[in-house]
Design a protein around this motif. Structure first.
Motif, mmCIF file in Angstrom:
data_model
loop_
_atom_site.group_PDB
_atom_site.id
_atom_site.type_symbol
_atom_site.label_atom_id
_atom_site.label_comp_id
_atom_site.label_asym_id
_atom_site.label_seq_id
_atom_site.Cartn_x
_atom_site.Cartn_y
_atom_site.Cartn_z
ATOM 1 N N LEU A 132 0.865 -1.183 0.000
ATOM 2 C CA LEU A 132 0.000 0.000 0.000
ATOM 3 C C LEU A 132 0.903 1.235 0.000
ATOM 4 C CD1 LEU A 132 -2.572 1.662 0.215
ATOM 5 C CD2 LEU A 132 -2.679 1.117 2.649
ATOM 6 N N GLU A 134 2.425 5.021 0.122
ATOM 7 C CA GLU A 134 2.210 6.149 1.040
ATOM 8 C C GLU A 134 1.148 7.116 0.502
ATOM 9 O OE1 GLU A 134 4.921 10.022 2.336
ATOM 10 O OE2 GLU A 134 5.865 8.266 1.428
ATOM 11 N N GLU A 136 -1.361 6.654 -1.673
ATOM 12 C CA GLU A 136 -2.714 6.092 -1.614
ATOM 13 C C GLU A 136 -3.216 5.984 -0.183
ATOM 14 O OE1 GLU A 136 -0.514 5.239 -3.769
ATOM 15 O OE2 GLU A 136 -1.502 5.105 -5.732
ATOM 16 N N PHE A 137 -2.295 5.711 0.747
ATOM 17 C CA PHE A 137 -2.676 5.687 2.158
ATOM 18 C C PHE A 137 -3.189 7.057 2.588
ATOM 19 C CE2 PHE A 137 -1.713 6.538 6.605
ATOM 20 C CZ PHE A 137 -2.310 5.461 7.235
ATOM 21 N N GLU A 138 -2.442 8.095 2.222
ATOM 22 C CA GLU A 138 -2.811 9.454 2.636
ATOM 23 C C GLU A 138 -4.097 9.939 1.986
ATOM 24 O OE1 GLU A 138 0.226 12.509 3.727
ATOM 25 O OE2 GLU A 138 1.362 11.406 2.223
ATOM 26 N N TYR A 141 -6.953 5.423 1.577
ATOM 27 C CA TYR A 141 -7.173 4.282 2.466
ATOM 28 C C TYR A 141 -6.966 4.586 3.948
ATOM 29 C CZ TYR A 141 -7.220 1.735 -1.923
ATOM 30 O OH TYR A 141 -7.517 1.308 -3.192
ATOM 31 N N GLY A 142 -6.089 5.537 4.252
ATOM 32 C CA GLY A 142 -5.795 5.836 5.649
ATOM 33 C C GLY A 142 -7.014 6.263 6.441
ATOM 34 N N PHE A 152 -1.987 1.318 11.730
ATOM 35 C CA PHE A 152 -1.352 0.944 10.467
ATOM 36 C C PHE A 152 0.147 1.106 10.595
ATOM 37 C CE2 PHE A 152 0.205 1.166 6.170
ATOM 38 C CZ PHE A 152 -0.541 0.167 5.546
ATOM 39 N N PHE A 154 3.853 1.070 8.847
ATOM 40 C CA PHE A 154 4.685 1.158 7.642
ATOM 41 C C PHE A 154 6.032 0.483 7.881
ATOM 42 C CE2 PHE A 154 1.824 4.587 6.255
ATOM 43 C CZ PHE A 154 1.750 4.329 4.886
ATOM 44 N N SER A 172 2.503 6.333 10.561
ATOM 45 C CA SER A 172 2.273 5.057 11.247
ATOM 46 C C SER A 172 1.667 5.279 12.626
ATOM 47 C CB SER A 172 3.585 4.287 11.417
ATOM 48 O OG SER A 172 4.126 3.880 10.185
#
Length: 261
Positions: A132, A134, A136-138, A141-142, A152, A154, A172
């Protein structure tokens, strides 16, 4: 406060995280292995969701995933197994923090929000999804992960720049996973070579506790990792120990005794 954060507040060093593959060695081994880990000194359980194309896993963990998939393990089956893990009804409940480790493809097929909702409902505490990104997480998905109260984690490597380490530490929650070298799991490591990298992370005064993974296999490597980190993660060596064993409880007890005593 999450169970993971509570653990690191209570225990400042020598935190032991054991990786096991869901559905291995047998489909219904998952909770038996988890209870045995809890009862013999594991502080945290990292539960691998088997996948046919695991990028970060070496041959031993890949082989355990292949067995688990052949046994019939799926994400849906796993959640069915875990739904009573925190309950005091029936067998002993799991009290230690539990992290699901896996890859985005099967999670997206399951449905990302449904996955997070079902994980939280089962009592899962956090996620490790190495593929995943960084960004897309921000951006996507985050927020979903946070909505369901999941930590979560990292991963960083010796090649990760200081700027990026700080960025991933900021994103994280729970802890930061320090990969001991840029390779797959299961490779032997000279922990002396790793110590300078871990010292560098320690000097950064990061927000999160740091656990070291990849190459930790016994008491000596565990102790070496803990000199510059809050603890370590053992995966491949534990999976090897389980291979072909009928007595899961006895095998887990013997393995952890050698690491912790």
């Amino acid at each position: 406060m999450s169970r993971i954060q509570d653990l690191f507040n209570r225990k400042k060093d020598h935190v032991l995280n054991i990786y096991c593959t869901a559905g291995y060695p047998k489909l219904n081994s998952t909770l038996e292995v988890m209870r045995a880990l809890q009862n013999n000194g594991a502080d945290l359980i990292e539960l691998g969701m088997p996948y046919s194309d695991p990028l970060a896993d070496g041959p031993v963990i890949q082989a355990s995933s292949t067995v688990a998939l052949a046994n019939g393990m799926t994400i849906q089956t796993l959640f069915e197994q875990l739904k009573e893990m925190r309950s005091s009804a029936g067998e002993e409940p799991i009290r230690v923090p539990v992290i699901l480790m896996g890859y985005m493809n099967p999670v997206l097929q399951y449905g990302f929000e449904k996955f997070c909702a079902d994980a939280a409902a089962a009592g899962v505490d956090g996620l490790i999804l190495p593929d995943l990104p960084e960004y897309e997480f921000e951006t996507e998905y985050g927020a979903v992960i946070k909505k369901y109260g999941l930590d979560f984690i990292f991963l960083v490597t010796p090649e990760t720049s200081v700027e990026r380490v700080k960025r991933l530490d900021a994103l994280s929650t729970g802890f930061l996973y320090a990969v001991s070298s840029s390779s797959t799991t299961g490779k032997d490591k000279d922990m002396g070579d790793v110590s300078a990298y871990l010292q560098k992370l320690q000097d950064l005064k990061l927000k999160n506790s740091v656990l070291v993974g990849f190459g930790i296999k016994d008491k000596a490597s565990f102790e070496a990792a803990c000199k510059h980190a809050q603890g370590a993660i053992i995966g491949t060596a534990f999976i090897k120990a389980l291979d072909g064993q009928e007595d899961v409880k006895g095998t887990v007890q013997q393995f952890l005794k050698k690491v912790l005593q």
